[in-house]
Write a protein that holds these residues in place. Sequence first.
Motif, short mmCIF file in Angstrom:
data_model
loop_
_atom_site.label_atom_id
_atom_site.label_comp_id
_atom_site.label_asym_id
_atom_site.label_seq_id
_atom_site.Cartn_x
_atom_site.Cartn_y
_atom_site.Cartn_z
N ASN A 1 -10.94 -4.42 -0.06
CA ASN A 1 -10.61 -2.93 -1.08
C ASN A 1 -9.07 -3.18 -1.27
O ASN A 1 -8.52 -2.93 -2.15
N LEU A 2 -8.52 -4.40 -0.15
CA LEU A 2 -6.95 -4.27 0.15
C LEU A 2 -6.91 -5.47 -0.93
O LEU A 2 -6.02 -5.37 -1.40
N ALA A 3 -7.31 -6.57 -0.80
CA ALA A 3 -7.23 -7.64 -0.74
C ALA A 3 -7.61 -8.00 -2.25
O ALA A 3 -6.95 -9.03 -4.03
N MET A 4 -8.41 -7.48 -2.83
CA MET A 4 -8.91 -6.91 -4.35
C MET A 4 -7.92 -6.53 -5.21
O MET A 4 -7.50 -7.60 -6.65
N PRO A 5 -7.47 -5.22 -5.12
CA PRO A 5 -6.60 -5.24 -6.05
C PRO A 5 -5.39 -5.26 -5.85
O PRO A 5 -3.98 -5.52 -6.65
N ALA A 6 -5.19 -6.24 -4.53
CA ALA A 6 -3.82 -6.95 -4.29
C ALA A 6 -3.48 -8.07 -5.33
O ALA A 6 -2.71 -8.63 -6.06
N CYS A 7 -4.67 -8.89 -5.59
CA CYS A 7 -5.03 -10.02 -7.03
C CYS A 7 -4.92 -9.76 -7.94
O CYS A 7 -4.47 -10.20 -8.87
N LYS A 8 -5.60 -8.18 -8.54
CA LYS A 8 -5.02 -7.78 -10.06
C LYS A 8 -3.90 -7.46 -9.66
O LYS A 8 -3.83 -7.72 -11.00
N LEU A 9 -3.35 -7.20 -9.02
CA LEU A 9 -2.15 -6.61 -9.49
C LEU A 9 -1.39 -7.83 -9.57
O LEU A 9 -0.87 -7.65 -10.65
N ALA A 10 -1.69 -9.05 -9.52
CA ALA A 10 -0.87 -10.19 -9.08
C ALA A 10 -0.88 -10.37 -11.11
O ALA A 10 -0.23 -11.10 -11.23
N LEU A 11 -2.29 -11.26 -10.55
CA LEU A 11 -2.87 -11.43 -12.49
C LEU A 11 -2.37 -10.39 -13.25
O LEU A 11 -2.66 -11.18 -14.41
N ASP A 12 -2.95 -9.26 -13.21
CA ASP A 12 -2.51 -8.21 -14.24
C ASP A 12 -0.56 -8.75 -15.17
O ASP A 12 -0.45 -8.64 -16.20
N ALA A 13 0.25 -9.56 -14.54
CA ALA A 13 1.00 -9.61 -14.90
C ALA A 13 0.77 -10.37 -15.34
O ALA A 13 2.04 -11.64 -16.60
N ALA A 14 0.54 -11.71 -15.56
CA ALA A 14 -0.06 -13.08 -16.87
C ALA A 14 -0.94 -12.66 -17.89
O ALA A 14 -0.99 -13.21 -18.88
N ARG A 15 -1.36 -11.03 -18.36
CA ARG A 15 -1.96 -10.75 -18.99
C ARG A 15 -1.15 -10.75 -20.54
O ARG A 15 -0.38 -10.51 -20.67
N GLY A 16 -1.96 -10.94 -21.50
CA GLY A 16 -1.41 -10.74 -22.77
C GLY A 16 -0.25 -11.93 -23.46
O GLY A 16 0.84 -11.47 -24.50
N LEU B 1 0.33 -0.37 -0.03
CA LEU B 1 -0.04 0.05 -0.22
C LEU B 1 0.78 1.65 -0.35
O LEU B 1 1.93 1.41 1.28
N VAL B 2 0.96 2.15 -0.85
CA VAL B 2 1.60 3.03 -1.36
C VAL B 2 1.39 4.19 -0.99
O VAL B 2 1.52 5.69 -1.07
N ASP B 3 -0.35 4.43 -1.72
CA ASP B 3 -0.51 5.96 -1.47
C ASP B 3 -2.05 5.70 -1.21
O ASP B 3 -2.94 4.87 -1.73
#
Lengths: 473, 474
Positions: free
Chosen positions: B284-299, B69-71
């Motif tokens: 609301n912190l768990a969700m964006p943490a999951c998205k941050l991880a999953l977005d690394a696999a996009r594309g 959590l940076v900001d």
Amino acid sequence: MTTAAPDHQHVELRPGAYADSVTLLQVSRVVQGLAGVVAAQVAMATPLNVDVLTEMGFEVPPQAGANDLVVALRLASPDALAAALAGVDRALLDANRREEGASTVAPPRTTASALRRTPGAITVVSVPGANAFVEAMDAVDAGRDVMVFSDNVPLEQEVALKRAAAERGVLVMGPDCGTAVVGGLGLGFANVVAPGPVGIVAASGTGCQQLLALLAHAGVGVTSALGVGGRDLSAAVGGLATREALRRLDEDPGVELIVLVSKPPAAEVGAEIEAYAATLATPVQLALLGPGRPDLTAAAEAVLARLGGDVPTWPVDPPESPGRVDGTLIRGLFVGGTLKSEAELIVGDAAGAEVGHTFVDFGDDEYTTGRAHPMIDPTLRLEHLVRAAADPATGVLLLDVVLGHGAEPDPAALLAPAIAALDLPVVVAVVGTDGDPQGRDRQVEALVAAGAEVHLSNAGATRRALELVEADR
Amino acid sequence: MSTPTAVVNVGADLLADAVADQAVPVTRVDWRPPMAGTEADLATVAADPRRREANERALAAMLGVTATLVDVVPASEALGLEAGQFLHAGPPIEWERASGPLRGALMGGAAFEGLVEDPEEAVALFESGSNVSLEPCHHRSTVGPMAGVVTPSMWMFVLEDPATGRRTYCSLNEGLGKVLRYGAYGPEVLARLRWMSEVLGPLLQAAVRAQASAGADPVDVTGILTQMLQMGDEAHNRNRAGTLMLLRDLSPAMVSAIDGRGFDGADVAAALRFIGGNDHFFLNLAMPACKLALDAARGIEGATMVVAMARNGTDFGIQVAGTGDEWFTGPAQLADGLFLGDYGPEDANPDIGDSAITETAGIGGFAMATAPAIVRFVGGSVPDALATTRRMHEITLGENPRWSVPVLEFQGTPTGIDVAKVCRTGILPQINTGMAGKVAGVGQVGAGLVTPPAEIFPQALARLAELAAGGRRT
């Protein structure tokens, strides 16, 4: 969806229900044995099974498809229906029940999941041909060897599977690989043999079994017999699995002689394989089957000679009461594809193909889509046996019986009474060893008592059948 | 060759019996035919030479990400969101097809931004479509629970992967009951949102920034997830331990913010009470943490791994690593569960929210075994919870070594949903979810368990097969 005809027939479709053909065979057998049931078939409604049901006199609803389970019952009276259906449900349940022990963990649903639970396992795939590739790829992905027992696997999928396997040093046995012995463990329909100096690479399941049985009789053991599937040495596949199998056997210090059993390969593939075999430390003896070439028995004799052992007299057990030859033709009814081809070749080489002798392989794809292999389910061949014997042109019936793990527990139980009911001579090649679960000696005894002449060598049985019809001319 | 020590048998039991008779252990696969019409596509995808390595890469990329959590900043600042721009949960949708709770949240959001005086007036605004636009959160590196409506003045958590600097965002959680994300837009809802943007957001910002300037490590969201999964939370429907750990990490800096930053003791007390009283604050912190991880696999071309599951209350959509930004959608389903007060199944809206990103990342319903209390939402039992997590291992590519389940011998959570395995087994991802009332303005009516519509997986598989076939031609 139910129809009730006046002859107390009940045909029911169960869409979405699925069980494999072997399970359904067991279910059908159980249901046939119920009180009040005259005939019963529980099967997936594949075109072949619908034909069989139609021939049995059942009216199968036209919308029946390969994904529907059909329950067809002929009853002594309509009152028996409820009990019979309850019996069907119970048999289906029993067939699916497995000993789980105390664990409540659900079984794996894919090969990948099973391999995650059992790392290091070798995989045996026998799902329907259209689904086999996906399961086998799970094993290749995991870097594990796989035997594909399934037939009807599309050629391009076999090529894709074997290319991926070759990249990873994985051995793919099959598709349509009926037999393998891997380090002494029999997979599929495998005969029980002692370990020994011979390693086999076989593009044919029953060809391999004939060789195993003959060598075992001669006292020569086999530690590994690796099937590669009948198409491996075609131009399309290019012998990918054969190379890997040869490499594995060459690495095995216990193997002194490798035997490669196959139909003659595509010319360029044959040359490549021979070149590759020449690079190995272990000698490779080719046993290529075809017109004008040595048969399996001759190949076994060559192996024995090369190993410096004696070639025994292959056993023949004469019938207690031989039948009378009336017709002029051999009717060959086989469960082993290579055994059928071998008989056909021997008869063709000796008598010419135009004479009219006929040879049928009930293990061929056209008889096995949605049905168990005839080594498990003898029904189709037994039906044809009666029909062939009734044909006045038939002089001799030539049959094979293939023993080993996975095959019918007692093939003679149904075959011997059928033979005993016939007047004409019956020659049978019983391919197996005394160590097989069915016990070759017990099978031979029952068949001889029923009036059959029994050979260990399929080539020997075939020559004897020829002799019988020709002596009668 | 050495004798195999074990055999996996898939197909006829008879062949397994033959092996067992030779005293070699057999693992029997409970094989069943795949989902209808998928046989050819499954074969094509299995034959794709890119698949194995692509999936390994996708899984490794996802597992390699950590979230801090940076900001905490307004959406206008974090996302450049402007007046009239609304983000929402799930795949793209327009007002005409929007469900009650999404409409209610949009109406409340319009009033919160001052676009209308009364939320009811917003209906005409959205019908006209002038000066308003709707866009999925997922298209802006954001996730939103339930309706997921984000407007420029709402404050957002900013999460960052320290290794790459990539960021994701999520709004602050409002609590349960009558709240905007469940489609409620009454005066108390708007009053709470105002307090959150005037007090809670700025206070959290002050705390987060003060920690950073003091040289302290930022809040390790991934680390809290690791711990909460061993404390009875599955991080979707139960976030109790996670919320308290967040309070533990932030409260000293929040209290320190009283000095000279314009907050008084009552503000801090209210904020601490609000967070501590809202068991879902950490979601609301768990969700964006999951998205941050999953977005690394996009594309990642050829990968069959699901990177997002999201619902807008009308459609359920998935995105897959190997198919770019395409959504595969089908009708959102009704959850099976327990209802608040007098509400019943007839009051519930179909499934809604981006929160299924937690299941996509291997927690939530996938980690049910670690949070057996959640099973009671459907009257289930602890063995059901264990069975659910085990079942999810059948459709996933691997395990998360960081997130483990004590009761399953610390086995990692099932991670990386494989479209092909879903089609092969017919096993659908298990999602834990809240239920919104179907009428705009009602709010939450219950919570329960739900699955995606089955047909979206064959759809995605067909596209993967098409791309695989195309890939081989070139």
